[in-house]
Write a protein that holds these residues in place. Structure first.
Motif, PDB file in Angstrom:
ATOM      1  N   ASP A  34      -3.076   0.064  -3.356  1.00 15.65           N
ATOM      2  CA  ASP A  34      -3.953  -0.344  -2.257  1.00 15.65           C
ATOM      3  C   ASP A  34      -4.095  -1.862  -2.171  1.00 15.65           C
ATOM      4  OD1 ASP A  34      -5.638   0.000  -0.113  1.00 15.65           O
ATOM      5  OD2 ASP A  34      -7.419   0.432  -1.308  1.00 15.65           O
ATOM      6  N   THR A  65       3.071   2.694   2.807  1.00 10.74           N
ATOM      7  CA  THR A  65       2.030   2.818   3.825  1.00 10.74           C
ATOM      8  C   THR A  65       1.810   1.492   4.550  1.00 10.74           C
ATOM      9  OG1 THR A  65       0.966   4.541   2.513  1.00 10.74           O
ATOM     10  CG2 THR A  65      -0.369   3.521   4.233  1.00 10.74           C
ATOM     11  N   ALA A  67      -8.917   8.912  -4.225  1.00 11.11           N
ATOM     12  CA  ALA A  67      -9.019   9.551  -2.917  1.00 11.11           C
ATOM     13  C   ALA A  67     -10.311   9.165  -2.205  1.00 11.11           C
ATOM     14  CB  ALA A  67      -8.950  11.073  -3.067  1.00 11.11           C
ATOM     15  N   THR A  90      -3.939  17.069   7.275  1.00 12.94           N
ATOM     16  CA  THR A  90      -4.315  15.969   6.386  1.00 12.94           C
ATOM     17  C   THR A  90      -5.818  15.727   6.475  1.00 12.94           C
ATOM     18  OG1 THR A  90      -2.145  14.944   6.668  1.00 12.94           O
ATOM     19  CG2 THR A  90      -3.919  13.546   5.839  1.00 12.94           C
ATOM     20  N   LYS A 118       0.843  -1.198   0.000  1.00 19.76           N
ATOM     21  CA  LYS A 118       0.000   0.000   0.000  1.00 19.76           C
ATOM     22  C   LYS A 118       0.874   1.242   0.000  1.00 19.76           C
ATOM     23  CE  LYS A 118      -3.721  -2.279   2.591  1.00 19.76           C
ATOM     24  NZ  LYS A 118      -4.525  -2.278   3.830  1.00 19.76           N
ATOM     25  N   LYS A 119       0.452   2.232  -0.792  1.00 20.81           N
ATOM     26  CA  LYS A 119       1.113   3.532  -0.806  1.00 20.81           C
ATOM     27  C   LYS A 119       0.046   4.614  -0.914  1.00 20.81           C
ATOM     28  CE  LYS A 119       4.183   6.753  -0.980  1.00 20.81           C
ATOM     29  NZ  LYS A 119       4.913   7.152   0.233  1.00 20.81           N
ATOM     30  N   TYR A 120      -0.157   5.349   0.163  1.00 28.39           N
ATOM     31  CA  TYR A 120      -1.145   6.423   0.210  1.00 28.39           C
ATOM     32  C   TYR A 120      -0.422   7.771   0.257  1.00 28.39           C
ATOM     33  CZ  TYR A 120      -4.380   2.714   1.803  1.00 28.39           C
ATOM     34  OH  TYR A 120      -5.129   1.567   1.918  1.00 28.39           O
ATOM     35  N   PHE A 121      -0.966   8.746  -0.466  1.00 29.97           N
ATOM     36  CA  PHE A 121      -0.435  10.102  -0.440  1.00 29.97           C
ATOM     37  C   PHE A 121      -1.422  11.003   0.292  1.00 29.97           C
ATOM     38  CE2 PHE A 121       1.498   8.162  -4.195  1.00 29.97           C
ATOM     39  CZ  PHE A 121       2.843   8.505  -4.008  1.00 29.97           C
ATOM     40  N   PRO A 122      -0.951  11.785   1.273  1.00 26.47           N
ATOM     41  CA  PRO A 122      -1.869  12.624   2.051  1.00 26.47           C
ATOM     42  C   PRO A 122      -2.419  13.788   1.229  1.00 26.47           C
ATOM     43  CG  PRO A 122       0.405  13.055   2.681  1.00 26.47           C
ATOM     44  CD  PRO A 122       0.437  11.884   1.741  1.00 26.47           C
ATOM     45  N   LYS A 149      -3.730  17.523   1.728  1.00 24.93           N
ATOM     46  CA  LYS A 149      -3.663  18.615   2.700  1.00 24.93           C
ATOM     47  C   LYS A 149      -4.768  19.633   2.420  1.00 24.93           C
ATOM     48  CE  LYS A 149       0.221  17.063   4.535  1.00 24.93           C
ATOM     49  NZ  LYS A 149       0.330  16.577   5.912  1.00 24.93           N
ATOM     50  N   LYS A 193      -5.281   6.855  -2.422  1.00 23.13           N
ATOM     51  CA  LYS A 193      -4.828   5.466  -2.285  1.00 23.13           C
ATOM     52  C   LYS A 193      -4.286   4.984  -3.632  1.00 23.13           C
ATOM     53  CE  LYS A 193      -8.087   4.580   1.462  1.00 23.13           C
ATOM     54  NZ  LYS A 193      -9.194   3.778   1.966  1.00 23.13           N
ATOM     55  N   PHE A 222      -6.632  10.785   1.999  1.00 18.78           N
ATOM     56  CA  PHE A 222      -5.496  10.133   1.358  1.00 18.78           C
ATOM     57  C   PHE A 222      -5.858   9.699  -0.067  1.00 18.78           C
ATOM     58  CE2 PHE A 222      -4.689   9.539   5.862  1.00 18.78           C
ATOM     59  CZ  PHE A 222      -3.327   9.794   5.966  1.00 18.78           C
TER      60      PHE A 222
END
Length: 340
Positions: free
Chosen positions: A49, A86, A298, A41, A28-32, A34, A46, A44
């Motif tokens: 996932d 993540t 997202a 935050t 998993k790699k999630y980017f926040p 803002k 995703k 995220f």
């Protein structure tokens, strides 16, 4: 259904297996996202996932899917080029990549390389080709100084480049030659595993064939393992041993290339394959047109992520997330149609 099926458990950690150079488990790699005056935050993206697959040594895995489905982010996350993961596991030669110290990771960098999609923007315009290819060779001290020039000449020759090209700059080359430079830069470090991030998508068709044949020749000569990311399904069928199909950050189908193309199982895979052009003007195309648009990573749909576009959607699909099921040996699919 009549087939024997095994539901895979993604909760337990992967056990190192020597036959696989790469084992990815529930990655998993999630980017926040803002927002607000304090830039806190609020959500995220995703991008990746829960991706799971194994890659055999010396083999090529094709990774396909629509734009924005997370193919490139998967490759970069495996190489630790996208910051911290993540969740999940990435085992390279049985080692967890994200547990390595900076010193250990530096040593591993030579074994894991990437060929970028755009050869022009990935090459420094201020360095001659010889320095671009040899920069990392010097940094890692791979060859003695006295043998350096001959080593670079040999690498360039293997990639179809001439020694006099060393003093030229990237803007003096064609697109196909630039991609050969990118391949030579990756090959110069004597890697075991290479992520090919759409390496032929920016090239003419005739040049694509040359680059694909070059990659296959180099793989055979140096026992390389490829993760080949592409939109072109005909190229993937030609070069890959296994294929993974991604949708909205998740792997929906995975298996041997012959099995996937002969018998696509997931409704999304069937729709993708129905768009492959047939070189026969009289052939009737049974095109499957997907309704609706791709949901936002997202805010992905509940249950099966594909249910908003799937013609076989049921109430269960809207509420329950499907598990990865082995429908036939080595052929996995994530769909409720096959886990009953």
């Amino acid at each position: 259904m009549a087939q024997d099926k095994a539901v895979l458990d993604n909760t337990s950690p992967a056990a190192p297996d020597a036959q696989y150079i790469l084992q990815v488990k529930d990655l998993k790699k999630y980017f926040p996202i803002k927002g607000g005056l304090t830039s806190r935050t609020v959500g995220f993206v995703k991008a990746v996932d829960g991706v799971t697959f194994n890659l055999r040594r010396g083999a090529t895995m094709g990774l396909v899917g629509e734009s924005g489905c997370g193919k490139t982010t998967t490759g970069r996350t495996i190489l630790r080029l996208a910051g911290e993961k993540t969740g999940g596991q990435v085992l390279f030669n049985g080692q967890e990549v994200y547990d390595l110290s900076n010193k250990e990771l530096r040593a591993l960098r030579t074994k894991m390389q990437i060929i970028f999609q755009d050869p022009f923007s990935s090459l420094s315009p201020r360095l001659p080709v010889g320095e671009i290819i040899g920069e990392a060779v010097k940094e890692h001290g791979l060859v003695p100084r006295a043998e350096y020039e001959d080593y670079i000449d040999k690498v360039m020759d293997n990639c179809g480049l001439q020694p006099f090209h060393k003093n030229r700059y990237p803007h003096e080359f064609s697109g196909g030659q630039r991609q050969r430079i990118c391949i030579a830069r990756a090959l110069a470090l004597n890697p075991e595993f290479v992520v090919c991030d759409e390496p032929v998508s920016a090239l003419d068709v005739s040049i694509q064939a040359q680059i694909i044949n070059l990659l296959k020749d180099l793989q055979e000569k140096y026992a390389l393992t490829y993760l080949f990311i592409s939109h072109d399904l005909s190229v993937v069928e030609h070069i890959s041993d296994t294929v993974g199909v991604m949708y909205l950050g998740s792997l929906v189908e995975y298996g041997e290339t012959e099995d996937i193309f002969r018998n696509p199982l997931h409704p999304y895979t069937k729709a993708l394959f129905s768009a492959i052009p047939v070189p026969d003007p009289t052939a009737k195309m049974n095109r499957i047109v997907l309704e609706g648009s791709i949901p936002s990573p997202a805010n992905p749909p509940s249950g099966c992520k594909f249910h908003t576009r799937c013609p076989y959607c049921t109430e269960r699909c809207k509420q329950e997330t499907p598990k990865q099921v082995e429908v036939e040996p080595g052929h996995y699919v994530v769909c409720h149609l096959f886990d009953e």
